[in-house]
Design a protein around this motif. Sequence first.
Motif, short mmCIF file in Angstrom:
data_model
loop_
_atom_site.label_atom_id
_atom_site.label_comp_id
_atom_site.label_asym_id
_atom_site.label_seq_id
_atom_site.Cartn_x
_atom_site.Cartn_y
_atom_site.Cartn_z
N THR A 70 0.79 -1.26 0.02
CA THR A 70 -0.13 0.09 -0.08
C THR A 70 0.80 1.46 0.09
O THR A 70 2.00 1.22 0.00
N LEU A 71 0.32 2.27 -0.15
CA LEU A 71 1.21 3.58 -0.14
C LEU A 71 1.65 4.02 1.06
O LEU A 71 2.93 4.36 1.02
N VAL A 72 0.97 3.66 2.04
CA VAL A 72 1.60 3.82 3.53
C VAL A 72 2.72 2.92 3.65
O VAL A 72 3.86 3.30 4.34
N GLU A 73 2.62 1.68 3.33
CA GLU A 73 3.85 0.89 3.51
C GLU A 73 4.97 1.08 2.79
O GLU A 73 6.20 1.15 3.24
N LEU A 74 4.84 1.64 1.50
CA LEU A 74 5.92 2.14 0.68
C LEU A 74 6.49 3.50 1.44
O LEU A 74 7.72 3.42 1.40
N LEU A 75 5.57 4.02 2.03
CA LEU A 75 6.43 5.59 2.43
C LEU A 75 7.07 5.04 3.77
O LEU A 75 8.13 5.77 4.06
N VAL A 76 6.77 4.02 4.53
CA VAL A 76 7.06 3.54 5.62
C VAL A 76 8.71 3.05 5.19
O VAL A 76 9.75 3.36 5.98
N VAL A 77 8.70 2.42 4.17
CA VAL A 77 10.03 1.64 3.79
C VAL A 77 11.02 2.78 3.30
O VAL A 77 12.13 2.52 3.39
N ILE A 78 10.33 3.66 2.66
CA ILE A 78 11.42 4.94 2.25
C ILE A 78 12.06 5.42 3.44
O ILE A 78 13.12 5.95 3.24
N ALA A 79 10.91 5.68 4.28
CA ALA A 79 11.36 6.53 5.57
C ALA A 79 12.45 5.75 6.05
O ALA A 79 13.37 6.19 6.86
N ILE A 80 12.38 4.49 6.37
CA ILE A 80 13.48 3.31 7.22
C ILE A 80 14.51 3.63 6.35
O ILE A 80 15.64 3.61 6.94
N ILE A 81 14.71 3.52 4.91
CA ILE A 81 15.88 3.56 4.18
C ILE A 81 16.49 4.82 4.38
O ILE A 81 17.72 5.01 4.53
N GLY A 82 15.78 6.06 4.48
CA GLY A 82 16.15 7.31 4.75
C GLY A 82 16.88 7.31 6.04
O GLY A 82 17.95 8.17 6.11
N VAL A 83 16.34 6.90 7.09
CA VAL A 83 17.01 6.83 8.53
C VAL A 83 18.40 6.23 8.48
O VAL A 83 19.19 6.48 8.96
N LEU A 84 18.21 4.85 7.78
CA LEU A 84 19.69 4.09 7.52
C LEU A 84 20.64 4.86 6.96
O LEU A 84 21.97 4.80 7.15
N VAL A 85 20.34 5.60 5.81
CA VAL A 85 21.12 6.42 5.08
C VAL A 85 21.89 7.47 5.76
O VAL A 85 23.16 7.91 6.04
N ALA A 86 20.92 7.99 6.53
CA ALA A 86 21.19 9.31 7.68
C ALA A 86 22.35 8.76 8.46
O ALA A 86 23.28 9.50 9.16
N LEU A 87 22.02 7.62 9.24
CA LEU A 87 23.00 6.78 10.15
C LEU A 87 24.10 6.35 9.61
O LEU A 87 25.36 6.57 10.22
N LEU A 88 24.08 5.93 8.43
CA LEU A 88 25.51 5.50 7.78
C LEU A 88 26.42 6.85 7.20
O LEU A 88 27.48 6.48 6.94
N LEU A 89 25.54 7.67 6.58
CA LEU A 89 26.52 8.68 6.01
C LEU A 89 27.64 9.35 6.89
O LEU A 89 28.77 9.41 6.53
N PRO A 90 27.34 9.64 8.13
CA PRO A 90 28.63 10.17 8.85
C PRO A 90 29.60 9.17 9.06
O PRO A 90 30.67 9.45 9.19
N ALA A 91 29.15 7.86 9.28
CA ALA A 91 30.24 6.79 9.46
C ALA A 91 31.26 6.56 7.95
O ALA A 91 32.02 6.38 8.24
N ILE A 92 30.33 6.82 6.89
CA ILE A 92 31.10 6.71 5.64
C ILE A 92 32.16 7.96 5.45
O ILE A 92 33.38 7.90 5.16
N GLN A 93 31.58 9.21 5.87
CA GLN A 93 32.54 10.29 5.83
C GLN A 93 33.55 10.27 6.70
O GLN A 93 34.62 10.51 6.65
#
Length: 357
Positions: free
Chosen positions: A17-40
């Motif tokens: 559903t649209l809600v499920e897709l938004l939740v998945v995208i939000a989770i991916i965004g949080v993971l990227v935000a957490l990983l980016l400082p570590a990569i930098q």
Amino acid sequence: MFRTKKRRPCGSLKAFTLVELLVVIAIIGVLVALLLPAIQSAREAARRAQCMSNLKQIGLGMLNYESSRKSFPPGQFKPAGLTEKRALSWSVWHLPYIEQQSVFNQFDLKFGVTELPNNRPDLTGPSNTVIDVYRCPSTGRIQNFRGNDGRLTGLPEASGSSGHTGNGLGTIDYMGIRGPDWDVINKVSGITYGTEGGSNFTSLKLDRGILMYLQSGGLCLNKNETCSSAVVRFKEITDGATYTILIGESSGRGAEEGLKCNGENTLSTDEFSGAWASDKNISRVKLDPESPVCGEKISAINPAAKYQFAYEEFFSDHPGGVQTLRCDGSVQFLRDDTERDVYFALCTRNGEELISE
């Protein structure tokens, strides 16, 4: 009797559903935000390691020079026929000891580093060479007249006392240390670093670092004479080789600026402090929190760019401080919050200051 399976209506197919897709995208965004400082952080760690490797190579070359010549190279050297401001820096004489003999062989010592044939419009001169070991990969903030290709650019034509532009000169992120500013007081002796034995020099000042300025070797009054700064032998480093800085990071330099407290800094067009071959690739550490500049108390380590490009202090884009090369060839990190007495003491070879680990 045969039974036939009923087909599902098209509308009953399983899907997100649209809600499920938004939740998945939000989770991916949080993971990227957490990983980016570590990569930098990992990338900066790799760049800092490369910078340390550069300084170690420079240090090895310096020690090899000292071993074969019985002294460290002169901070400045002026061949006969050149004016003082057209002298060459330590980083020219150091070239053969970092596997850059071919670049050294191309220098014509009858001419300054800004002139033909050393500085060519097509960037093929030895002064134009961008030497990787002289550049820190973390450098991000650069002076206005330093280009992204690692050379000076955009300077007015016919700049400098010699009447030649500094455009095209290869740059360096590592600066030779002459010692503390002459007017800084040594807290051990109670007198300024520019004095010796309690008496002030009138025509000559004393550099207490390793890579000294031209006049330290004697007054250089005649354009036609060869002049060299005083050279330092290993046994003259009485404060200890580990506790004496030979070279420190001062990244992003281009052409030196004249500081204006109320307004934009002005360009000093004949002071190519960021060019590795230039005589200005040595500096005294001037900024002293006990003598505020423009009403501000400023450390000599990582000051604001306004002061860095005018005063040529320790400066880098490594978080928290700068890397320094000591006279024993070791590379040690100097934190932003290093006490002023400590970094001034580290810049002297014979100040008799005591520094604990």
